[in-house]
Design an enzyme around this catalytic site. Sequence first.
Site, PDB file in Angstrom:
ATOM      1  N   ALA A   1      53.660  -5.628  55.615  1.00 31.43           N
ATOM      2  CA  ALA A   1      52.466  -4.974  56.146  1.00 31.43           C
ATOM      3  C   ALA A   1      51.235  -5.569  55.466  1.00 31.43           C
ATOM      4  CB  ALA A   1      52.504  -3.469  55.905  1.00 31.43           C
ATOM      5  N   CYS A   2      50.229  -5.907  56.263  1.00 27.12           N
ATOM      6  CA  CYS A   2      48.972  -6.405  55.693  1.00 27.12           C
ATOM      7  C   CYS A   2      47.820  -5.519  56.146  1.00 27.12           C
ATOM      8  CB  CYS A   2      48.738  -7.868  56.087  1.00 27.12           C
ATOM      9  SG  CYS A   2      48.332  -8.132  57.818  1.00 27.12           S
ATOM     10  N   GLN A   3      46.637  -5.800  55.643  1.00 30.30           N
ATOM     11  CA  GLN A   3      45.477  -4.959  55.921  1.00 30.30           C
ATOM     12  C   GLN A   3      45.113  -4.918  57.401  1.00 30.30           C
ATOM     13  OE1 GLN A   3      42.587  -6.542  53.182  1.00 30.30           O
ATOM     14  NE2 GLN A   3      43.115  -5.014  51.656  1.00 30.30           N
TER      15      GLN A   3
ATOM     16  N   THR B   1      51.250 -10.045  58.287  1.00 31.27           N
ATOM     17  CA  THR B   1      52.437  -9.200  58.425  1.00 31.27           C
ATOM     18  C   THR B   1      53.588  -9.996  59.016  1.00 31.27           C
ATOM     19  OG1 THR B   1      51.147  -7.172  58.684  1.00 31.27           O
ATOM     20  CG2 THR B   1      53.375  -7.140  59.584  1.00 31.27           C
TER      21      THR B   1
END
Length: 99
Positions: free
Chosen positions: A3-5, A11
Amino acid sequence: MTACQIGIAHTFMAADALRAALEEAGCEAKIETQGATGAEDVITDGDIARADGAIIAADIKIKGKERFDPVPTLSCKTKEVMTKDKAAEVVAELLEAIG
């Protein structure tokens, strides 16, 4: 799990690199992504019960992190597994830790 921002590029790049590194290491893997479109390939309690360990590559707080409490879990940032070579290092670290 990755998961990324923003939930788009990093991601899925991290998921792809981890998948390749795990396959090369001879490991079976299921990789959940929590991206812009929501959670995909959700890891179930049954998946976790069969797992020897988990890698959580995330730049944000992930939903359901407590699910992984029963197994050894290595946490890192997505940038630490963005390429197959970097992902292979993280996979090796987890495999060494779980023996």
